[in-house]
Design an enzyme around this catalytic site. Structure first.
Site, PDB file in Angstrom:
ATOM      1  N   LYS A  11       0.816  -1.265  -0.007  1.00  0.00           N
ATOM      2  CA  LYS A  11       0.206   0.034  -0.025  1.00  0.00           C
ATOM      3  C   LYS A  11       0.789   1.119   0.088  1.00  0.00           C
ATOM      4  CE  LYS A  11      -3.906  -2.176   2.207  1.00  0.00           C
ATOM      5  NZ  LYS A  11      -4.878  -1.973   3.373  1.00  0.00           N
ATOM      6  N   TYR A  51     -12.429  -2.300  -3.350  1.00  0.00           N
ATOM      7  CA  TYR A  51     -13.169  -2.422  -2.008  1.00  0.00           C
ATOM      8  C   TYR A  51     -14.388  -2.267  -1.993  1.00  0.00           C
ATOM      9  CZ  TYR A  51      -8.553  -2.211   0.343  1.00  0.00           C
ATOM     10  OH  TYR A  51      -7.302  -2.591   0.638  1.00  0.00           O
ATOM     11  N   ASN A 114      -2.019   0.320   6.508  1.00  0.00           N
ATOM     12  CA  ASN A 114      -1.429  -0.805   7.316  1.00  0.00           C
ATOM     13  C   ASN A 114      -0.574  -1.569   6.286  1.00  0.00           C
ATOM     14  OD1 ASN A 114      -3.434  -2.053   5.587  1.00  0.00           O
ATOM     15  ND2 ASN A 114      -4.755  -2.521   7.357  1.00  0.00           N
ATOM     16  N   HIS A 117      -2.226  -5.197   1.503  1.00  0.00           N
ATOM     17  CA  HIS A 117      -3.270  -6.088   1.350  1.00  0.00           C
ATOM     18  C   HIS A 117      -3.206  -7.463   1.199  1.00  0.00           C
ATOM     19  CE1 HIS A 117      -7.445  -7.300  -0.206  1.00  0.00           C
ATOM     20  NE2 HIS A 117      -6.782  -7.878  -1.142  1.00  0.00           N
ATOM     21  N   GLU A 128      -9.589 -11.049  -7.512  1.00  0.00           N
ATOM     22  CA  GLU A 128      -8.540  -9.804  -7.360  1.00  0.00           C
ATOM     23  C   GLU A 128      -7.452  -9.885  -8.386  1.00  0.00           C
ATOM     24  OE1 GLU A 128      -9.678  -9.374  -2.539  1.00  0.00           O
ATOM     25  OE2 GLU A 128      -7.734 -10.044  -3.170  1.00  0.00           O
TER      26      GLU A 128
HETATM   27  N1  UDP Z   1      -9.848  -0.004   7.479  1.00  0.00           N
HETATM   28  C1  UDP Z   1      -9.907   0.983   7.806  1.00  0.00           C
HETATM   29  N2  UDP Z   1     -10.523   1.116   9.345  1.00  0.00           N
HETATM   30  C2  UDP Z   1     -10.797   0.115   9.697  1.00  0.00           C
HETATM   31  C3  UDP Z   1     -10.902  -1.129   8.988  1.00  0.00           C
HETATM   32  C4  UDP Z   1     -10.203  -1.449   7.875  1.00  0.00           C
HETATM   33  O1  UDP Z   1      -9.225   1.892   7.409  1.00  0.00           O
HETATM   34  O2  UDP Z   1     -11.503   0.127  11.029  1.00  0.00           O
HETATM   35  C5  UDP Z   1      -8.966  -0.309   6.026  1.00  0.00           C
HETATM   36  C6  UDP Z   1      -7.663  -1.159   6.250  1.00  0.00           C
HETATM   37  O3  UDP Z   1      -6.714  -0.239   5.332  1.00  0.00           O
HETATM   38  C7  UDP Z   1      -7.984  -2.327   5.875  1.00  0.00           C
HETATM   39  C8  UDP Z   1      -8.703  -2.589   4.799  1.00  0.00           C
HETATM   40  O4  UDP Z   1      -9.774  -1.208   5.248  1.00  0.00           O
HETATM   41  O5  UDP Z   1      -6.961  -3.161   5.437  1.00  0.00           O
HETATM   42  C9  UDP Z   1      -9.734  -3.629   4.519  1.00  0.00           C
HETATM   43  O6  UDP Z   1     -10.237  -3.869   5.733  1.00  0.00           O
HETATM   44  P1  UDP Z   1     -10.479  -5.473   6.289  1.00  0.00           P
HETATM   45  O7  UDP Z   1     -11.387  -5.436   7.360  1.00  0.00           O
HETATM   46  O8  UDP Z   1     -10.852  -6.193   4.843  1.00  0.00           O
HETATM   47  O9  UDP Z   1      -9.033  -6.001   6.530  1.00  0.00           O
HETATM   48  P2  UDP Z   1      -7.656  -6.653   6.032  1.00  0.00           P
HETATM   49  O10 UDP Z   1      -8.354  -7.774   5.263  1.00  0.00           O
HETATM   50  O11 UDP Z   1      -7.214  -5.883   4.964  1.00  0.00           O
HETATM   51  O12 UDP Z   1      -6.874  -7.353   6.918  1.00  0.00           O
END
Ligand code: UDP
Length: 140
Positions: A11, A51, A114, A117, A128
């Site tokens: 990212k 997303y 974070n 992905h 994807e």
């Molecule tokens: N995200 C965020 N706030 C939150 C939860 C998720 O900004 O409270 C963002 C974060 O970048 C995350 C992405 O949305 O990686 C997708 O969320 P998901 O729950 O699918 O988490 P992941 O699969 O990436 O761990």
């Protein structure tokens, strides 16, 4: 265990800090092979489509802003049980909850920024991968 493919994104918070190689070192040390890789700037349309499952969530707008704020590196990873293996080495979504040695524990700035992905299922991995790669750009 079956050889699988999964989809990864390094990212903008990580590319901005020049961490592509450091993230890739953790991926390769975990036994995953990077069999496709491209650096791109996502359009808003691409990020919104990618997303789409989160479009009703309060963080959706911020997430799209973030994912289009700088370059990302899209990747296809291959290895044994690759979907779960990559989720394990990524660590929890919130870096404060991520286990030691995981990419998010090592590099993530926040729950939003974070660093990586990874697909959450083999079915989503195929969807994807197809969004960002043509078959000719994946060399296993
Ligand atoms: N995200 C965020 N706030 C939150 C939860 C998720 O900004 O409270 C963002 C974060 O970048 C995350 C992405 O949305 O990686 C997708 O969320 P998901 O729950 O699918 O988490 P992941 O699969 O990436 O761990």
């Amino acid at each position: 265990m079956a050889i699988q493919r999964t989809f990864s994104i390094i990212k903008p918070d990580a590319t901005e800090r020049n961490l592509t190689g450091a993230v890739n070192a953790v991926i390769e040390k975990a036994g995953l092979r990077i069999i496709g890789q491209r650096r791109i700037k996502m359009t808003r349309e691409q990020a919104e489509r990618f997303y789409d499952v989160h479009k009703e969530r309060p963080f959706f707008g911020e997430l799209v802003d973030f994912m289009t704020s700088g370059p990302v590196v899209v990747q296809v990873l291959e290895g044994e049980n690759a979907v779960k293996a990559y989720r394990d080495v990524m660590g929890a979504t919130n870096p404060t909850e991520a286990a030691d040695g995981t990419i998010r524990k090592l590099f993530a700035k926040s729950i939003g920024e974070n660093s990586v992905h990874g697909s959450d299922s083999e079915e989503n991995a195929a969807i994807e991968i197809a969004q960002f790669f043509s078959l000719a750009d994946i060399v296993g």
